[in-house]
Design an enzyme around this catalytic site. Structure first.
Site, PDB file in Angstrom:
ATOM      1  N   ARG A  26     -45.569 -31.702 113.326  1.00 55.41           N
ATOM      2  CA  ARG A  26     -46.982 -32.305 112.682  1.00 55.41           C
ATOM      3  C   ARG A  26     -48.035 -32.369 113.546  1.00 55.41           C
ATOM      4  NH1 ARG A  26     -43.222 -36.919 113.476  1.00 55.41           N
ATOM      5  NH2 ARG A  26     -43.968 -38.177 114.830  1.00 55.41           N
TER       6      ARG A  26
ATOM      7  N   TRP B   3     -48.146 -48.275 119.636  1.00 57.63           N
ATOM      8  CA  TRP B   3     -47.271 -48.388 118.641  1.00 57.63           C
ATOM      9  C   TRP B   3     -46.359 -49.669 118.976  1.00 57.63           C
ATOM     10  CZ3 TRP B   3     -48.031 -47.317 114.159  1.00 57.63           C
ATOM     11  CH2 TRP B   3     -48.481 -46.221 113.526  1.00 57.63           C
TER      12      TRP B   3
ATOM     13  N   GLU C 263     -46.415 -36.056 120.158  1.00 53.35           N
ATOM     14  CA  GLU C 263     -47.424 -35.917 118.776  1.00 53.35           C
ATOM     15  C   GLU C 263     -48.839 -35.870 119.361  1.00 53.35           C
ATOM     16  OE1 GLU C 263     -45.614 -39.677 116.508  1.00 53.35           O
ATOM     17  OE2 GLU C 263     -46.703 -40.553 118.076  1.00 53.35           O
TER      18      GLU C 263
ATOM     19  N   ASP D  61     -54.485 -43.089 114.310  1.00 55.06           N
ATOM     20  CA  ASP D  61     -55.132 -42.054 114.896  1.00 55.06           C
ATOM     21  C   ASP D  61     -56.383 -41.569 114.463  1.00 55.06           C
ATOM     22  OD1 ASP D  61     -52.521 -42.079 115.434  1.00 55.06           O
ATOM     23  OD2 ASP D  61     -51.822 -39.977 114.853  1.00 55.06           O
TER      24      ASP D  61
ATOM     25  N   PHE E 240     -50.720 -37.035 107.032  1.00 55.87           N
ATOM     26  CA  PHE E 240     -50.855 -37.495 108.406  1.00 55.87           C
ATOM     27  C   PHE E 240     -51.934 -36.681 109.235  1.00 55.87           C
ATOM     28  CE2 PHE E 240     -46.216 -39.054 109.382  1.00 55.87           C
ATOM     29  CZ  PHE E 240     -46.199 -39.997 108.605  1.00 55.87           C
ATOM     30  N   SER E 241     -51.824 -36.944 110.438  1.00 57.58           N
ATOM     31  CA  SER E 241     -52.751 -36.485 111.513  1.00 57.58           C
ATOM     32  C   SER E 241     -52.981 -34.945 111.396  1.00 57.58           C
ATOM     33  CB  SER E 241     -52.580 -37.001 113.045  1.00 57.58           C
ATOM     34  OG  SER E 241     -52.686 -38.285 113.213  1.00 57.58           O
TER      35      SER E 241
HETATM   36  C1  FRU Z   1     -49.177 -40.571 115.804  1.00 58.18           C
HETATM   37  C2  FRU Z   1     -48.724 -40.439 114.584  1.00 58.18           C
HETATM   38  C3  FRU Z   1     -48.899 -38.969 114.289  1.00 58.18           C
HETATM   39  C4  FRU Z   1     -48.497 -39.124 112.796  1.00 58.18           C
HETATM   40  C5  FRU Z   1     -49.339 -40.082 112.388  1.00 58.18           C
HETATM   41  C6  FRU Z   1     -48.725 -41.032 111.206  1.00 58.18           C
HETATM   42  O1  FRU Z   1     -49.608 -42.032 116.064  1.00 58.18           O
HETATM   43  O2  FRU Z   1     -47.409 -40.959 114.571  1.00 58.18           O
HETATM   44  O3  FRU Z   1     -47.929 -38.078 114.943  1.00 58.18           O
HETATM   45  O4  FRU Z   1     -49.382 -37.830 112.142  1.00 58.18           O
HETATM   46  O5  FRU Z   1     -49.410 -41.112 113.475  1.00 58.18           O
HETATM   47  O6  FRU Z   1     -49.699 -41.937 110.743  1.00 58.18           O
END
Ligand code: FRU
Length: 526
Positions: A188, A329, A240, A58, A114-115
């Site tokens: 998150r 993904w 997400e 991301d 993380f993001s």
């Molecule tokens: C989305 C995600 C987010 C997370 C990040 C982890 O692609 O799964 O939700 O913060 O990637 O790398």
């Protein structure tokens, strides 16, 4: 005597060290000589952002400050598959060419990084800087891998870090986390913005199957405002990377609030995709103005995920600017690139437009993209029937193609086809029969790394106009198709065993009239 011995030993150690370093340098020079040139590997995107090496997912922490667009991204420098997440960093003055900077945030005792997002704290609400030197504040998820392994539910928490030097170095806040987990595992991807009308920070956060909104006076203490989404939109996968922003409606004095939610699975062409909602936000609660069942997609193609928008674009510019992760993904970790994995989409400008299907968001490559456009060839206007190879056009895979078609009612599908000597081909265009744009990569090249890859992908059309406009950006391993000036968008990766060298127009079962056509080559940004 002892001292002389010591001196001798340390001199010897020093010499050995120098020799060792010299040997290592010679080795790495040798490697360099046999390596392909910088950003010249097979499938390496030439006008898209990709990391020099290692894994990327991301886009994160995008903000504009003092002439620079910042782009952070989920990064694992030690491998080409996902791992302990860092925020790697790049800057650009035009969102087209990028300069790599050192990693911005490293994993720590609270977990992987993380993001999340970043803002300029103009009023110094955090007290981290001053109004003369406003702090840049990153708001991100700390993900504790140990907590997750131990079967806990509170391993994702929101934290902050700040920079006082134009984003070059970051200090994590000692009071982290600022928004602790309430017992829901998936908690998150905070996206924060300043809400002018209610004079507070608003955070939108992805919480498993919905989003939650939080408010704060200072980015350090947060209180919950509301929930949205449990019964709205698509729930084929975990929610997400949300975003929430106001957009004017083109050609009117009105505006709406747009919410983005990425879903890991369940996209219109299977796998990951980003949906959006249109409605109102009063500083407390978001209200969807469409039916709960309505599903709208930022990009209906298979390879645009987790995209969000830049913060702090100057009012005088006024654009809402977006970049997405150009992968999915389902297969992101197994695509056939070796030194690095993944790229970003081109930066896109978002608008709200009334279409024949209702209010829709459109996206188009930012106008700055013109800087990398080189030689342009006109394609002769013609009635296209069957396949017509464009022979007198010097075609390279790096192209920006613009086509306009009319009189296509007899045609079952028409558009542009790329192919190579190995008989691999990819088709993109519009089907009057189904009313859909498409990218057909079922015979596009290497696809055995995942069963979902070799497919025909489609996007609904929202215009009833009798002109079809296509803009197509072709890079070494990607296609971005903007139909009807960006109201139907598709992004798809392709991995031909050798570059596509032939380009054709085609129309099946009947003709389509090409009324305008340009093909421009695009320069490499690297
Ligand atoms: C989305 C995600 C987010 C997370 C990040 C982890 O692609 O799964 O939700 O913060 O990637 O790398």
């Amino acid at each position: 005597m002892k001292r002389i011995n010591k001196l001798f030993i340390s001199l010897l150690q020093g010499t050995l060290l120098v020799l060792l370093v010299q040997c290592q340098q010679a080795d790495s020079n040798k490697e360099m000589q046999t390596e392909t040139g910088y950003y010249q590997e097979q499938y390496r995107p030439q006008f898209h952002f990709s990391p020099e090496s290692g894994w990327m997912n991301d886009p994160n922490g995008m903000f504009y400050y003092d002439g620079e667009y910042h782009l952070f991204y989920q990064h694992y420098p030690d491998s080409t598959v996902w791992g302990p997440m860092h925020w790697a960093h790049a800057v650009s003055t035009d969102m087209v060419s990028w300069e790599h900077l050192p990693i911005g945030l490293y994993p720590d005792d609270l977990g992987y990084i993380f993001s999340g997002s970043a803002v300029v704290d103009w009023k110094n609400t955090t007290g981290f800087g001053s109004e003369d030197n406003p702090p840049m504040v990153a708001i991100f998820t700390h993900h504790s891998a140990e907590g997750s392994k131990a079967g806990r539910t509170d391993y994702q928490n929101q934290s902050i870090a700040y920079s006082l030097d134009k984003g070059r170095t970051w200090t994590k806040y000692e009071g982290n986390p600022v928004l602790p987990n309430q017992g829901i595992k998936d908690f998150r991807d905070p996206k924060v913005s300043w809400h002018e009308a209610s004079q507070k920070w608003v955070m939108i956060l992805a919480v498993w199957d919905h989003v939650e909104l939080y408010g704060s006076p200072d980015l350090k203490s947060w209180n919950k405002l509301s929930d949205f989404g449990l019964e709205h939109g698509n729930h084929g996968g975990v929610w997400e990377c949300p975003d929430l922003f106001e957009l004017p409606i083109e050609g009117s004095d009105e505006s709406r609030w747009v919410m983005f939610v990425s879903i890991g699975r369940g996209g219109p062409n299977k796998g990951s995709a980003t949906q959006y909602f249109i409605g109102q936000f009063d500083g407390q609660q978001f209200t969807n103005e469409n039916s709960k069942e309505t599903e709208l997609w930022v990009d209906a193609g298979p390879d645009n995920y987790a995209g969000v928008t830049w913060s702090d674009i100057p009012k005088g510019d006024g654009r809402r600017l977006f970049i997405g992760w150009m992968s999915n993904w389902e297969y992101a970790q197994v695509v056939p690139t070796e030194k690095w994995r993944s790229a970003m989409t081109v930066a896109r400008a978002l608008k709200l437009q009334q279409t024949d299907a209702g209010l829709r968001m459109t996206s188009s490559p930012v106008q700055e993209f013109i800087k990398v456009r080189a030689e342009s060839n006109e394609i002769s206007t013609q009635a296209v029937s069957g396949a017509v190879q464009l022979e007198n056009i010097s075609f390279t895979t790096l192209s920006d193609v613009r086509l306009e078609f009319t009189d296509f009612v007899q045609s079952s599908e028409f558009g542009l086809k790329l192919s190579n000597e190995a008989g691999e081909e990819v088709l993109m265009g519009y089907s009057p029969k189904t009313g859909q744009f498409f990218i057909d990569r079922s015979k596009s090249g290497i696809s055995d790394f995942h069963e979902l890859f070799a497919r025909r992908q489609t996007a609904e059309r929202s215009s009833a106009s009798d002109v079809i406009k296509l803009r197509i950006l072709l890079d070494a391993s990607s296609i971005e198709l903007f139909g009807d000036e960006g109201s139907s968008v598709m992004t798809a990766l392709v991995f031909p065993t050798s570059a596509y060298t032939k380009v054709s127009l085609f129309s099946k079962d009947g003709s389509a009239q090409l009324t305008s056509g340009q093909m421009s080559t695009v320069n490499s940004i690297w």
